[in-house]
Design a protein around this motif. Structure first.
Motif, short mmCIF file in Angstrom:
data_model
loop_
_atom_site.label_atom_id
_atom_site.label_comp_id
_atom_site.label_asym_id
_atom_site.label_seq_id
_atom_site.Cartn_x
_atom_site.Cartn_y
_atom_site.Cartn_z
N THR A 53 -4.28 7.52 -7.07
CA THR A 53 -5.17 6.14 -7.56
C THR A 53 -4.75 5.53 -8.51
OG1 THR A 53 -7.26 7.24 -7.06
CG2 THR A 53 -7.65 5.22 -8.48
N PHE A 54 -4.32 6.24 -9.86
CA PHE A 54 -3.98 5.51 -11.28
C PHE A 54 -2.57 4.70 -10.67
CE2 PHE A 54 -1.51 5.80 -14.55
CZ PHE A 54 -1.40 5.45 -15.28
N GLY A 55 -1.73 5.52 -10.01
CA GLY A 55 -0.06 5.56 -9.70
C GLY A 55 -0.31 3.59 -8.23
N GLY A 56 -1.43 3.56 -7.50
CA GLY A 56 -1.37 2.60 -6.98
C GLY A 56 -2.15 0.80 -7.54
N LEU A 57 -2.46 1.95 -9.01
CA LEU A 57 -3.28 0.94 -9.99
C LEU A 57 -1.48 0.23 -10.33
CD1 LEU A 57 -5.16 -0.70 -11.82
CD2 LEU A 57 -5.45 1.01 -12.83
N VAL A 58 -1.28 1.01 -11.51
CA VAL A 58 0.18 0.32 -12.24
C VAL A 58 0.73 -0.16 -11.15
CG1 VAL A 58 1.85 1.14 -13.42
CG2 VAL A 58 -0.23 2.33 -13.25
N THR A 59 0.93 0.29 -9.48
CA THR A 59 2.05 -0.14 -8.93
C THR A 59 1.67 -1.91 -8.01
OG1 THR A 59 2.47 1.45 -7.66
CG2 THR A 59 3.15 -0.60 -6.59
N THR A 60 0.42 -1.93 -8.62
CA THR A 60 -0.48 -2.70 -7.43
C THR A 60 -0.86 -4.25 -9.29
OG1 THR A 60 -2.14 -2.31 -6.40
CG2 THR A 60 -2.89 -4.03 -7.39
N PHE A 61 -0.70 -3.80 -10.24
CA PHE A 61 -0.32 -4.12 -11.34
C PHE A 61 0.86 -5.00 -11.65
CE2 PHE A 61 0.54 -4.88 -16.11
CZ PHE A 61 0.09 -6.06 -16.83
N MET A 116 -10.83 -3.77 -10.17
CA MET A 116 -11.31 -2.41 -9.08
C MET A 116 -11.13 -1.10 -9.75
SD MET A 116 -14.56 -3.54 -8.45
CE MET A 116 -14.89 -5.06 -7.94
N GLY A 117 -9.53 -1.15 -9.71
CA GLY A 117 -8.55 0.13 -9.89
C GLY A 117 -8.71 0.55 -10.67
N ALA A 118 -8.90 -0.57 -11.79
CA ALA A 118 -9.14 0.54 -13.60
C ALA A 118 -10.32 1.28 -13.82
CB ALA A 118 -8.88 -1.22 -14.30
N LEU A 119 -11.46 0.25 -13.31
CA LEU A 119 -13.10 0.76 -13.44
C LEU A 119 -13.01 2.09 -12.55
CD1 LEU A 119 -15.17 -2.29 -12.23
CD2 LEU A 119 -14.82 -0.91 -15.00
N ALA A 120 -12.38 1.89 -11.07
CA ALA A 120 -11.93 3.59 -10.93
C ALA A 120 -11.43 4.99 -11.00
CB ALA A 120 -11.45 3.50 -9.50
N VAL A 121 -10.43 4.28 -12.11
CA VAL A 121 -9.73 5.25 -13.13
C VAL A 121 -10.95 5.58 -13.55
CG1 VAL A 121 -7.93 5.91 -14.08
CG2 VAL A 121 -7.61 4.53 -12.09
N SER A 126 -10.36 -1.71 -4.08
CA SER A 126 -9.64 -1.91 -4.61
C SER A 126 -7.73 -1.92 -3.98
CB SER A 126 -8.77 -0.75 -6.25
OG SER A 126 -7.68 -1.57 -6.43
N GLY A 127 -7.86 -1.46 -3.10
CA GLY A 127 -7.21 -0.82 -2.06
C GLY A 127 -7.15 -2.66 -1.12
N ILE A 128 -8.20 -2.21 -0.01
CA ILE A 128 -8.57 -3.38 0.16
C ILE A 128 -8.26 -4.50 -0.27
CG2 ILE A 128 -10.54 -4.23 1.94
CD1 ILE A 128 -11.77 -1.93 1.92
N TRP A 142 1.74 -3.18 -0.15
CA TRP A 142 1.18 -2.54 0.70
C TRP A 142 1.26 -0.87 0.64
CZ3 TRP A 142 5.08 -5.95 4.37
CH2 TRP A 142 4.01 -6.34 5.35
N PHE A 143 2.21 0.13 -0.20
CA PHE A 143 2.10 1.03 -0.51
C PHE A 143 1.29 0.86 -1.56
CE2 PHE A 143 6.57 1.37 1.16
CZ PHE A 143 6.52 2.62 1.40
N SER A 144 1.29 0.42 -2.52
CA SER A 144 -0.36 -0.06 -3.58
C SER A 144 -1.49 0.62 -2.92
CB SER A 144 0.49 -0.63 -4.42
OG SER A 144 0.11 -2.20 -4.19
N GLY A 145 -1.81 -0.99 -2.03
CA GLY A 145 -2.80 -0.55 -1.49
C GLY A 145 -3.47 0.76 -0.34
#
Length: 221
Positions: A22-30, A95-100, A134-136, A175-178
């Motif tokens: 989840t943290f990796g997806g958040l960083v990639t999204t940012f 949302m990703g930051a709150l999830a982590v 966050s992924g959606i 796409w990968f981060s989601g």
């Protein structure tokens, strides 16, 4: 007892793997949100120039000068897909930051005090849901920009000499981060579905109980 420890270790590993993904997806999204590589364009008239466009900047790359970027002048002049993508990507980061943050306090090994087992379970559920959201909200703007790019690329009303935008590297990283965020949220629920390990009962003692002799009382008449 060894099996019990292995089950608990697996549960902890799944939770930490979920937090890491989840943290990796958040960083990639940012990073994807602010990259000016959502769309790329190369003209046949001047192959030494490459144009790039993102949600915040438009850039041009030349071998003589390098990469030069300029922010969009007006917010009201933005296309609808870019404006919607900005809002969704920023919502995804929040949302990703709150999830982590929420899921961290629900991990096994993070002490919240006695009697908080149900609270920790609720935090993991909330962290998983927020990671899914966050992924959606990451996949939606990425797919929207990709759809608009495809439609404009195959627009037959435009002359063939007009250059067309194509997919940039940021779309693939988005796409990968989601997917990472959705997988991370799913791992939180997997850890919740794992059965709690209970200590095995001690085997019954094989030592024979001492025999108790019962004597029958007799009366002598």
């Amino acid at each position: 007892m060894y099996t019990c420890r292995m089950v608990l270790l697996t549960r902890k590993l799944v939770q930490r793997l979920a937090l890491l993904v989840t943290f990796g997806g958040l960083v990639t999204t940012f990073v994807t949100t602010f990259l000016p590589l959502w769309k790329t364009l190369n003209t046949d008239l001047n192959e030494m120039e490459n144009w790039y466009e993102g949600l915040w900047h438009s850039c041009i790359f030349t071998e003589e000068v390098g990469l030069q970027c300029k922010a969009f002048d007006s917010l009201l002049a933005l296309p609808a897909d870019v404006l919607v993508s900005r809002v969704l990507m920023l919502a995804s980061i929040v949302m990703g930051a709150l999830a982590v943050a929420v899921a961290f306090f629900g991990l096994d090994g993070v002490e919240l005090g006695p009697g908080h087992r149900r609270l920790k379970r609720g935090l993991l559920v909330l962290g998983g849901v927020l990671s899914w959201v966050s992924g959606i909200t990451t996949l939606l703007p990425i797919s929207l920009v990709a759809y608009v790019t495809v439609v404009e690329f195959w627009d037959e009303s435009l002359p063939d000499v007009v250059p067309r935008w194509e997919f940039g590297e940021a779309l693939f990283s988005g796409w990968f981060s989601g997917l990472f965020l959705i997988i991370g949220g799913s791992f939180f629920f997997v850890s919740l579905c794992m059965d709690d390990c209970s200590e095995p009962l001690s085997p019954p003692s094989t030592q024979e109980m001492p025999r108790i002799q019962h004597y029958r009382k007799t009366e002598i008449l």
